[in-house]
Motif scaffolding. Structure first.
Motif, mmCIF file in Angstrom:
data_model
loop_
_atom_site.group_PDB
_atom_site.id
_atom_site.type_symbol
_atom_site.label_atom_id
_atom_site.label_comp_id
_atom_site.label_asym_id
_atom_site.label_seq_id
_atom_site.Cartn_x
_atom_site.Cartn_y
_atom_site.Cartn_z
ATOM 1 N N GLY A 53 0.853 -1.196 0.000
ATOM 2 C CA GLY A 53 0.000 0.000 0.000
ATOM 3 C C GLY A 53 0.882 1.236 0.000
ATOM 4 N N ILE A 54 0.825 2.014 -1.083
ATOM 5 C CA ILE A 54 1.600 3.248 -1.167
ATOM 6 C C ILE A 54 0.648 4.406 -0.888
ATOM 7 C CG2 ILE A 54 3.106 4.685 -2.596
ATOM 8 C CD1 ILE A 54 3.690 2.245 -4.295
ATOM 9 N N ALA A 55 0.811 5.037 0.247
ATOM 10 C CA ALA A 55 -0.092 6.113 0.651
ATOM 11 C C ALA A 55 0.163 7.363 -0.169
ATOM 12 C CB ALA A 55 0.077 6.423 2.134
ATOM 13 N N ILE A 56 -0.892 8.156 -0.342
ATOM 14 C CA ILE A 56 -0.738 9.457 -0.974
ATOM 15 C C ILE A 56 0.372 10.211 -0.251
ATOM 16 C CG2 ILE A 56 -1.875 11.656 -1.420
ATOM 17 C CD1 ILE A 56 -2.863 9.349 -3.134
ATOM 18 N N PHE A 57 1.300 10.792 -1.014
ATOM 19 C CA PHE A 57 2.442 11.451 -0.400
ATOM 20 C C PHE A 57 2.017 12.694 0.378
ATOM 21 C CE2 PHE A 57 5.960 9.918 -3.531
ATOM 22 C CZ PHE A 57 5.797 8.639 -3.053
ATOM 23 N N ASP A 58 2.764 12.993 1.410
ATOM 24 C CA ASP A 58 2.622 14.266 2.110
ATOM 25 C C ASP A 58 3.165 15.357 1.182
ATOM 26 O OD1 ASP A 58 2.912 16.529 3.692
ATOM 27 O OD2 ASP A 58 3.706 15.448 5.414
ATOM 28 N N PRO A 59 2.354 16.338 0.809
ATOM 29 C CA PRO A 59 2.833 17.359 -0.138
ATOM 30 C C PRO A 59 3.911 18.267 0.428
ATOM 31 C CG PRO A 59 0.640 17.924 0.662
ATOM 32 C CD PRO A 59 0.936 16.553 1.171
ATOM 33 N N GLU A 92 6.622 -3.643 -12.095
ATOM 34 C CA GLU A 92 7.456 -4.140 -13.185
ATOM 35 C C GLU A 92 8.370 -5.270 -12.736
ATOM 36 O OE1 GLU A 92 9.602 -1.376 -15.611
ATOM 37 O OE2 GLU A 92 8.021 0.138 -15.478
ATOM 38 N N SER A 93 8.714 -5.307 -11.453
ATOM 39 C CA SER A 93 9.629 -6.349 -10.970
ATOM 40 C C SER A 93 8.961 -7.714 -10.920
ATOM 41 C CB SER A 93 10.155 -5.983 -9.585
ATOM 42 O OG SER A 93 9.119 -6.075 -8.615
ATOM 43 N N GLY A 94 7.619 -7.750 -10.824
ATOM 44 C CA GLY A 94 6.901 -9.014 -10.722
ATOM 45 C C GLY A 94 7.139 -9.736 -9.403
ATOM 46 N N ALA A 95 7.673 -9.017 -8.417
ATOM 47 C CA ALA A 95 8.033 -9.652 -7.146
ATOM 48 C C ALA A 95 7.072 -9.330 -6.022
ATOM 49 C CB ALA A 95 9.449 -9.227 -6.749
ATOM 50 N N TRP A 96 5.943 -8.684 -6.346
ATOM 51 C CA TRP A 96 4.995 -8.276 -5.320
ATOM 52 C C TRP A 96 3.611 -8.819 -5.639
ATOM 53 C CZ3 TRP A 96 7.567 -5.948 -1.437
ATOM 54 C CH2 TRP A 96 8.783 -5.323 -1.738
ATOM 55 N N GLY A 97 2.751 -8.779 -4.633
ATOM 56 C CA GLY A 97 1.347 -9.089 -4.873
ATOM 57 C C GLY A 97 0.678 -7.874 -5.495
ATOM 58 N N ALA A 98 -0.419 -7.435 -4.913
ATOM 59 C CA ALA A 98 -1.091 -6.224 -5.391
ATOM 60 C C ALA A 98 -0.348 -5.001 -4.863
ATOM 61 C CB ALA A 98 -2.545 -6.199 -4.935
ATOM 62 N N VAL A 99 -0.022 -4.077 -5.756
ATOM 63 C CA VAL A 99 0.614 -2.817 -5.361
ATOM 64 C C VAL A 99 -0.420 -1.722 -5.577
ATOM 65 C CG1 VAL A 99 2.555 -1.255 -5.691
ATOM 66 C CG2 VAL A 99 2.859 -3.710 -6.071
ATOM 67 N N ARG A 100 -0.928 -1.162 -4.489
ATOM 68 C CA ARG A 100 -2.043 -0.222 -4.567
ATOM 69 C C ARG A 100 -1.643 1.151 -4.040
ATOM 70 N NH1 ARG A 100 -4.335 -5.067 -2.280
ATOM 71 N NH2 ARG A 100 -5.918 -6.000 -3.653
ATOM 72 N N VAL A 101 -2.183 2.182 -4.680
ATOM 73 C CA VAL A 101 -2.104 3.540 -4.132
ATOM 74 C C VAL A 101 -3.301 3.713 -3.220
ATOM 75 C CG1 VAL A 101 -2.058 6.012 -4.655
ATOM 76 C CG2 VAL A 101 -0.934 4.388 -6.191
ATOM 77 N N VAL A 102 -3.077 4.074 -1.958
ATOM 78 C CA VAL A 102 -4.160 4.132 -0.981
ATOM 79 C C VAL A 102 -4.273 5.558 -0.429
ATOM 80 C CG1 VAL A 102 -3.929 1.714 -0.377
ATOM 81 C CG2 VAL A 102 -2.636 3.403 0.904
ATOM 82 N N PRO A 103 -5.501 6.025 -0.183
ATOM 83 C CA PRO A 103 -5.691 7.396 0.300
ATOM 84 C C PRO A 103 -5.419 7.568 1.783
ATOM 85 C CG PRO A 103 -7.805 6.325 0.028
ATOM 86 C CD PRO A 103 -6.781 5.355 -0.472
ATOM 87 N N ASP A 104 -5.446 6.460 2.534
ATOM 88 C CA ASP A 104 -5.279 6.526 3.989
ATOM 89 C C ASP A 104 -3.945 5.903 4.369
ATOM 90 O OD1 ASP A 104 -5.444 6.547 6.693
ATOM 91 O OD2 ASP A 104 -7.250 5.321 6.845
ATOM 92 N N PRO A 105 -3.004 6.681 4.914
ATOM 93 C CA PRO A 105 -1.710 6.104 5.284
ATOM 94 C C PRO A 105 -1.803 5.064 6.382
ATOM 95 C CG PRO A 105 -1.921 8.352 6.120
ATOM 96 C CD PRO A 105 -3.083 8.122 5.217
ATOM 97 N N GLU A 106 -2.935 5.014 7.106
ATOM 98 C CA GLU A 106 -3.111 4.042 8.178
ATOM 99 C C GLU A 106 -3.728 2.740 7.677
ATOM 100 O OE1 GLU A 106 -1.846 4.565 11.101
ATOM 101 O OE2 GLU A 106 -1.206 6.560 10.451
ATOM 102 N N ARG A 107 -4.000 2.648 6.381
ATOM 103 C CA ARG A 107 -4.570 1.405 5.861
ATOM 104 C C ARG A 107 -3.571 0.266 6.050
ATOM 105 N NH1 ARG A 107 -5.050 -1.998 1.376
ATOM 106 N NH2 ARG A 107 -7.189 -2.705 1.003
ATOM 107 N N ILE A 108 -4.087 -0.873 6.498
ATOM 108 C CA ILE A 108 -3.222 -2.009 6.809
ATOM 109 C C ILE A 108 -2.857 -2.752 5.528
ATOM 110 C CG2 ILE A 108 -3.071 -4.181 8.074
ATOM 111 C CD1 ILE A 108 -5.120 -2.979 10.050
#
Length: 406
Positions: A53-59, A92-108
């Protein structure tokens, strides 16, 4: 006679310095290279692939220098655009499961990645990145900085790579390197911890005691749910619905990124050119002010001579120095015009960024600046669904355990 000769020599030297300084030109050459995406040295079983889970960056709008050209709306757009580029690089590496952009940095998630934009313009990008798995082990805490060159903004280059693509590839490779240190049992433990943390969030009383933190803040699995546990099965259903929602949101981030590429790349290209021009103008203004001051000083020194030819040269030096001083001040004004042009560019990009609407099964959701609030509402809906299903489950258990009556 000797004093006069010294004044003439001084005047000549100062005038020579004027000519030398006025002819100085700075030239900077830069080149770019994008590292290849690394792949895992061995195939990872599907059951051990970690979801990210890649959280929305802190601007980074709270802390920045007053001299730095920061446009809040542009930064907010970048905070959604950059995580998407990082997610694509990791996939692109194919070494991960689902790679998601998430709006909540606290998402597990199995692996949670957070970023903060420290500096961003067409020339330099600086980001702080922190990654931690669900157990609490830190994988990465590093600041990345990359400079783009003018070659990155040529049409042929822009069509294939982001000007700062090297940074995203480097971050993806660093995360893969950290993952390669995990044993198969470590990956299994990460996934189990993620499941139990998610279950605790929705039903803390039911799943209390399954996890405990050690003195380093790392989660330890204390006990496991029973096989075919109906409560855990309900949690799995809720989690799958949450993943489907977030997967749907990826369409927003993808379309947002596609729509943003055009105006954003043009803004960065122009911002890069304006930044380069601004630096050169400021340097030229300083040079002209210095040269002008030196020329005036040379003229004054020459005027003290009684020789007519020396006084004539001194007059030329004073006039020329005054012109350079005036020219230097004009260059400063021209630099200010470039600053205003950058502000207009930021406003034009802001106008290009519009809210996106995605259709879910039972509703349409408008995603704009408050995506985080929308996701919080969705989590509340999930909590209601869970409470309803658990209530039905408890009612079913009570009815099945009730004694038969005649």
């Amino acid at each position: 006679m000797i004093a006069k000769r010294r004044r003439l020599i001084l005047t000549a030297q100062l005038l020579g310095l004027v000519l030398l300084l006025s002819g100085c030109v700075n030239q900077t050459l830069k080149s770019t290279s994008v590292p290849a995406i690394d792949t895992s040295s061995e195939a990872i079983p599907e059951g051990q692939l970690l979801d990210v889970g890649i959280a929305i960056f802190d601007p980074g709008l709270e802390e920045y220098d007053e001299d730095e050209r920061v446009y809040p709306e542009v930064r907010k757009a970048e905070s959604r655009f950059m995580p998407n580029l990082l997610s694509q690089a990791m996939q692109e590496s194919g070494a991960w499961g689902a790679v998601r952009v998430v709006p909540d940095p606290e998402r597990i998630s199995d692996l949670s990645v957070r970023g903060k934009i420290l500096h961003s313009d067409g020339e330099t990008l600086k980001i702080q990145v922190h990654a931690e798995d669900s157990r609490g082990y830190e994988w990465l805490d590093k600041t990345y900085e990359t400079k783009a060159s003018s070659y990155a903004y040529r049409n042929t280059t822009r069509s294939s790579y982001d000007p700062f693509q090297a940074m995203y590839h480097t971050i993806a490779n660093d995360l893969l390197k950290a993952q390669s240190k995990l044993r198969p049992e470590d990956r299994a433990n990460v996934r189990l911890t993620t499941d139990l943390l998610f279950a605790q969030r929705f039903s803390p009383e039911t799943f209390a005691g399954y996890l405990a933190k050690n003195n380093r803040g790392v989660y330890l699995v204390m006990r496991l749910p029973a096989e075919n546990d109906p409560m855990m099965e309900r949690i799995d259903v809720i989690r799958e619905r949450d993943n489907m929602y977030v997967d749907t949101m990826q369409e927003y981030y993808n379309s947002f990124g596609i729509e943003m590429i055009g105006p954003y790349q043009e803004w960065r290209k122009l911002s890069y050119e304006e930044a380069m021009a601004l630096q050169e103008l400021k340097a030229e203004a300083r040079r002209r002010l210095i040269v002008g001051a030196v020329a005036v000083a040379a003229g004054i020194a020459g005027m003290s001579s009684g020789d007519s030819s020396s006084q004539a040269a001194a007059n030329v030096a004073v006039i020329g120095g005054g012109y350079l001083l005036k020219s230097g001040l004009e260059k400063r004004n021209e630099a200010q015009i470039h600053v205003q042009a950058l502000e207009e560019l930021g406003m034009s990009l802001e106008a290009e960024i519009t809210p996106q609407v995605i259709d879910l099964e039972d509703r349409s959701v408008t995603l704009s600046g408050n995506v985080e609030e929308q996701y919080a509402q969705w989590r509340a809906v999930l909590a209601d669904i869970y409470a309803t299903e658990i209530g039905s489950l408890e009612g079913l258990e009570e009815s099945s355990s009730a004694p038969d009556t005649l």
